[in-house]
Scaffold this motif. Structure first.
Motif, PDB file in Angstrom:
ATOM      1  N   GLN A  48      -1.012  25.430  13.234  1.00  0.00           N
ATOM      2  CA  GLN A  48      -2.356  26.000  13.328  1.00  0.00           C
ATOM      3  C   GLN A  48      -3.425  25.071  12.758  1.00  0.00           C
ATOM      4  N   ASN A  49      -3.305  23.784  13.099  1.00  0.00           N
ATOM      5  CA  ASN A  49      -4.264  22.763  12.672  1.00  0.00           C
ATOM      6  C   ASN A  49      -4.353  22.624  11.155  1.00  0.00           C
ATOM      7  N   LYS A  50      -3.231  22.846  10.487  1.00  0.00           N
ATOM      8  CA  LYS A  50      -3.204  22.723   9.027  1.00  0.00           C
ATOM      9  C   LYS A  50      -2.111  21.768   8.553  1.00  0.00           C
ATOM     10  N   ALA A  51      -1.692  20.853   9.417  1.00  0.00           N
ATOM     11  CA  ALA A  51      -0.639  19.912   9.028  1.00  0.00           C
ATOM     12  C   ALA A  51      -1.054  19.066   7.842  1.00  0.00           C
ATOM     13  N   GLU A  52      -2.363  18.775   7.712  1.00  0.00           N
ATOM     14  CA  GLU A  52      -2.805  17.916   6.615  1.00  0.00           C
ATOM     15  C   GLU A  52      -2.617  18.566   5.251  1.00  0.00           C
ATOM     16  N   ASP A  53      -2.269  19.849   5.228  1.00  0.00           N
ATOM     17  CA  ASP A  53      -1.943  20.485   3.950  1.00  0.00           C
ATOM     18  C   ASP A  53      -0.687  19.874   3.325  1.00  0.00           C
ATOM     19  N   HIS A  91       4.470  -4.849  12.769  1.00  0.00           N
ATOM     20  CA  HIS A  91       5.566  -3.979  12.368  1.00  0.00           C
ATOM     21  C   HIS A  91       5.756  -4.039  10.850  1.00  0.00           C
ATOM     22  N   VAL A  92       5.423  -2.975  10.175  1.00  0.00           N
ATOM     23  CA  VAL A  92       5.513  -2.796   8.713  1.00  0.00           C
ATOM     24  C   VAL A  92       4.408  -3.553   7.977  1.00  0.00           C
ATOM     25  N   ARG A  93       4.147  -4.801   8.360  1.00  0.00           N
ATOM     26  CA  ARG A  93       3.158  -5.620   7.659  1.00  0.00           C
ATOM     27  C   ARG A  93       2.723  -6.759   8.584  1.00  0.00           C
ATOM     28  N   GLY A  94       1.763  -7.562   8.092  1.00  0.00           N
ATOM     29  CA  GLY A  94       1.384  -8.779   8.800  1.00  0.00           C
ATOM     30  C   GLY A  94       0.391  -8.552   9.917  1.00  0.00           C
ATOM     31  N   GLY A  95      -0.003  -9.670  10.533  1.00  0.00           N
ATOM     32  CA  GLY A  95      -0.966  -9.609  11.609  1.00  0.00           C
ATOM     33  C   GLY A  95      -2.382  -9.821  11.124  1.00  0.00           C
ATOM     34  N   VAL A  96      -3.314  -9.707  12.050  1.00  0.00           N
ATOM     35  CA  VAL A  96      -4.738  -9.866  11.745  1.00  0.00           C
ATOM     36  C   VAL A  96      -5.227  -8.529  11.217  1.00  0.00           C
ATOM     37  N   ALA A  97      -4.986  -8.298   9.925  1.00  0.00           N
ATOM     38  CA  ALA A  97      -5.161  -6.947   9.394  1.00  0.00           C
ATOM     39  C   ALA A  97      -5.296  -6.941   7.876  1.00  0.00           C
ATOM     40  N   THR A  98      -5.843  -5.849   7.391  1.00  0.00           N
ATOM     41  CA  THR A  98      -5.775  -5.533   5.963  1.00  0.00           C
ATOM     42  C   THR A  98      -4.489  -4.719   5.786  1.00  0.00           C
ATOM     43  N   ASP A  99      -3.398  -5.415   5.509  1.00  0.00           N
ATOM     44  CA  ASP A  99      -2.072  -4.801   5.577  1.00  0.00           C
ATOM     45  C   ASP A  99      -1.457  -4.536   4.209  1.00  0.00           C
ATOM     46  N   GLN A 100      -2.249  -4.665   3.135  1.00  0.00           N
ATOM     47  CA  GLN A 100      -1.756  -4.420   1.779  1.00  0.00           C
ATOM     48  C   GLN A 100      -2.434  -3.160   1.228  1.00  0.00           C
ATOM     49  N   TYR A 101      -1.664  -2.301   0.577  1.00  0.00           N
ATOM     50  CA  TYR A 101      -2.246  -1.054   0.084  1.00  0.00           C
ATOM     51  C   TYR A 101      -1.339  -0.454  -0.988  1.00  0.00           C
ATOM     52  N   ASP A 102      -1.935   0.348  -1.836  1.00  0.00           N
ATOM     53  CA  ASP A 102      -1.187   1.096  -2.842  1.00  0.00           C
ATOM     54  C   ASP A 102      -1.126   2.543  -2.381  1.00  0.00           C
ATOM     55  N   ALA A 103       0.008   2.935  -1.824  1.00  0.00           N
ATOM     56  CA  ALA A 103       0.144   4.291  -1.305  1.00  0.00           C
ATOM     57  C   ALA A 103       1.029   5.160  -2.186  1.00  0.00           C
ATOM     58  N   LEU A 104       1.957   4.545  -2.915  1.00  0.00           N
ATOM     59  CA  LEU A 104       2.888   5.337  -3.721  1.00  0.00           C
ATOM     60  C   LEU A 104       2.146   6.124  -4.788  1.00  0.00           C
ATOM     61  N   ALA A 105       1.166   5.484  -5.423  1.00  0.00           N
ATOM     62  CA  ALA A 105       0.392   6.187  -6.442  1.00  0.00           C
ATOM     63  C   ALA A 105      -0.372   7.366  -5.839  1.00  0.00           C
ATOM     64  N   SER A 106      -0.866   7.196  -4.605  1.00  0.00           N
ATOM     65  CA  SER A 106      -1.576   8.298  -3.942  1.00  0.00           C
ATOM     66  C   SER A 106      -0.635   9.455  -3.652  1.00  0.00           C
ATOM     67  N   LEU A 107       0.590   9.138  -3.255  1.00  0.00           N
ATOM     68  CA  LEU A 107       1.570  10.189  -3.007  1.00  0.00           C
ATOM     69  C   LEU A 107       1.896  10.931  -4.291  1.00  0.00           C
ATOM     70  N   VAL A 108       2.087  10.194  -5.385  1.00  0.00           N
ATOM     71  CA  VAL A 108       2.375  10.818  -6.674  1.00  0.00           C
ATOM     72  C   VAL A 108       1.229  11.726  -7.091  1.00  0.00           C
ATOM     73  N   GLY A 109      -0.001  11.252  -6.903  1.00  0.00           N
ATOM     74  CA  GLY A 109      -1.156  12.073  -7.264  1.00  0.00           C
ATOM     75  C   GLY A 109      -1.247  13.345  -6.449  1.00  0.00           C
ATOM     76  N   TRP A 110      -0.868  13.265  -5.177  1.00  0.00           N
ATOM     77  CA  TRP A 110      -0.884  14.443  -4.309  1.00  0.00           C
ATOM     78  C   TRP A 110       0.192  15.434  -4.735  1.00  0.00           C
ATOM     79  N   GLU A 137       1.910  15.663  -7.647  1.00  0.00           N
ATOM     80  CA  GLU A 137       1.928  16.138  -9.034  1.00  0.00           C
ATOM     81  C   GLU A 137       0.605  16.680  -9.525  1.00  0.00           C
ATOM     82  N   GLN A 138      -0.497  16.259  -8.894  1.00  0.00           N
ATOM     83  CA  GLN A 138      -1.809  16.722  -9.356  1.00  0.00           C
ATOM     84  C   GLN A 138      -2.588  17.472  -8.284  1.00  0.00           C
ATOM     85  N   GLY A 139      -2.018  17.560  -7.083  1.00  0.00           N
ATOM     86  CA  GLY A 139      -2.707  18.255  -6.009  1.00  0.00           C
ATOM     87  C   GLY A 139      -3.887  17.506  -5.451  1.00  0.00           C
ATOM     88  N   SER A 140      -3.959  16.187  -5.702  1.00  0.00           N
ATOM     89  CA  SER A 140      -5.071  15.379  -5.234  1.00  0.00           C
ATOM     90  C   SER A 140      -4.711  14.752  -3.892  1.00  0.00           C
TER      91      SER A 140
END
Length: 539
Positions: free
Chosen positions: A438-443, A455-474, A476-479
């Motif tokens: 019901q359009n609430k998958a982002e929950d 594929h996974v990384r590389g290319g003409v791109a900004t391909d570096q990011y910190d995502a694990l910390a964002s997952l932890v924050g989501w 454990e803290q609901g962020s």
């Protein structure tokens, strides 16, 4: 980007101290053998130029057996690294390709943070077979199942028990991450093992890997019709790929408000770029500035997606993205189908396996009956009781009921110029997931596309990011992450000379895309994610 500190512990996870590394050599668990437990001093390993702290490296294996089919000895090999200063978390590192190797359990994600470096206990495995058994392990039914999902199920309680033995208590939170086949492992984990893990981070997930493998071989057969002999790279040379990329940029670069060599407005680009019209057609011989009519026909077919002889879809279409100039894209399109994909299908995904002689793989690929292969990945028999599409794909792909019921979170990241697993497939999955909820998958699930990334990384791109910390924050803290900040890898030799080595861009929650507003064109802060659904409160 600054390295995360092991002392940065969000509320909810409680730190601990490793009790006795060497004592873990005596760790006992059902069908498990520990072969070593040794202390790794601080600084012996590094990540992003920063030292990884002192930790205990435990190696072992479990479920050793002799196959009744091929008489080979199989076992699930693993290593687990437990930091001296623990942050209360456990991370399953799912690995890529055909597995077969116990990759160091560092928990590195997206060129950014390392789970071990920030204090997580991390496990890595070979998924139930050795590299010497690639790809022939596919003739053993149990090895197929371990590779698909059962090794994760067997290792998870072992890993948590090791954590308890090392710290005197189990983990407060458990996470799973991986890229490519490891991303597939992670999404399978979100479906099958949501009761064991709190958060999942999947990068370039090949969740329809059997379909993609058959599609890759089909693609090789298309490229062969315009190649010079058996060298498929001649079907679309580097110069010719640049011609296509330039045509895409000419139409789509400025759609996001800034002409910067990147296509952020991917959906708008699909509407304004027309391959047949915008890519020049050769009037005479090929000279690297145009494509012949025959080449254009093949390129259009490959990007439209593999089909059977009767027009039935085998796998997804691919978007036109200027990142197709990167070396990795060419490797996946022209080299991998003749070896990796043909062997994966021939031994692991087809039922029963064809088991072609390894030295004949290129000929096997170019002569494979695609219609039969497309059916075989859905077949099972008395020996191979689960089809490849059953043991490889997430069983709850379009609903993720178990993940929701357990309160878990899933983040998926995928590059637009991935040459083997299509972002169109991932976007289509997310749209189906959203509709089913019901359009609430982002929950509970959020998807991010990376323009230009291969594929996974590389290319003409900004391909570096910190995502694990964002997952932890989501978790454990609901962020809930509204966007991620991605930056270039200065060591990436495929970046254009006029790009700043400090370039960064926001990665937006799908279907939003980044649009330039004002300010420094090299900074993510100058962009805003637009075209998204109304923002919701963090969950």
């Amino acid at each position: 980007m600054p390295a995360a500190e092991a002392t940065d512990v969000p509320a909810g996870a409680q730190p601990g101290v490793l009790q006795d590394c060497e004592a873990l050599a005596d760790f006992a668990f059902e069908n498990t053998v520990i072969t070593s437990a040794e202390t790794v001093p601080s600084g012996e390993l590094t990540n992003r130029g920063e030292p990884i702290g002192e930790h205990c490296k435990v190696t072992g294996h479990m479920n050793e057996r002799v196959s009744p089919v091929d008489q080979q000895t199989y076992r699930i090999g693993f290593e687990m690294r437990l930091p001296k200063d623990w942050n209360g978390r456990y991370l399953y590192q799912a690995n890529g390709g055909l597995d077969g190797t116990v990759v160091p359990a560092l928990g590195t994600v997206g060129g950014g943070e390392s789970g071990l470096q920030v204090g997580m206990a991390v496990i890595s495995s070979d998924a139930g077979h050795s590299s010497a058994q690639n790809p022939t392990f596919g003739v053993d039914p149990q090895a197929r199942l371990d590779y698909g999902y059962q090794a994760v199920g067997a290792l998870t309680p072992t890993a948590k028990s090791l954590v308890e033995a090392g710290y005197g208590r189990g983990p407060d939170y458990s996470y799973m991450t991986g890229g490519s086949n490891g991303g597939r492992h992670t999404m399978v984990g979100a479906s099958r093992y949501a009761d064991e893990y709190d958060g999942f981070l999947a990068v370039a997930p090949g969740f329809n890997l059997p379909q993609a493998a058959v599609a890759q071989v089909w693609g090789a057969q298309q490229w062969a019709t315009v190649a010079d002999g058996t060298d498929l790279k001649t079907a679309l040379t580097q110069d010719e790929r640049q011609v296509v990329a330039d045509a895409i940029l000419s139409r789509c670069d400025r759609l996001d408000g800034l002409e910067d060599g990147m296509v952020q407005a991917s959906e708008r680009c699909k509407k304004v770029f027309r391959f047949e019209r915008d890519v020049p057609t050769c009037d005479a011989e090929r000279d690297g500035t145009c494509l012949t009519a025959e080449q254009k026909d093949v390129v259009a077919k490959v990007f439209s997606g593999a089909e059977t002889s009767t027009g039935e879809s085998i796998y997804s279409s691919f978007p036109y993205d200027p990142g197709l100039t990167q070396a990795g894209w060419g490797n996946w399109k022209f080299d991998a189908p003749l070896t990796r994909d043909s062997s994966a299908y021939g031994y692991i995904f087809g039922t029963p396996p064809d088991a072609p002689a390894l030295e004949t793989l290129p000929d096997y690929a170019l002569n494979l009956d695609i219609d039969q292969a497309a059916q075989s990945i859905y077949q099972s028999d008395g020996t191979y009781t689960e089809s490849a599409m059953e043991f490889m794909t997430p069983p709850e792909l379009d609903r993720m009921d178990s993940l929701q019921a357990e309160g878990g979170k899933l983040m998926v990241i995928h590059g637009a110029a991935d040459g083997v697993f299509s972002v169109n497939d991932t976007a289509s999955w997310y749209e189906r997931l959203d509709k089913a909820n019901q359009n609430k998958a982002e929950d509970f699930a959020r998807y991010f596309e990376v323009p230009g990334m291969g594929h996974v990384r590389g290319g003409v791109a900004t391909d570096q990011y910190d995502a694990l910390a964002s997952l932890v924050g989501w978790v454990e803290q609901g962020s809930a992450p509204q966007q991620l900040t991605a930056w270039v890898n200065p060591a990436n030799t495929e970046l254009p000379a006029d790009w700043s080595t400090e370039r960064s861009r926001p990665l937006c929650v799908y279907p939003a895309t980044a649009r330039y507003q004002s300010g420094d064109p090299e900074s993510a802060s100058s962009f805003r994610c637009t075209g998204d659904k109304p923002q919701k409160a963090d969950r």
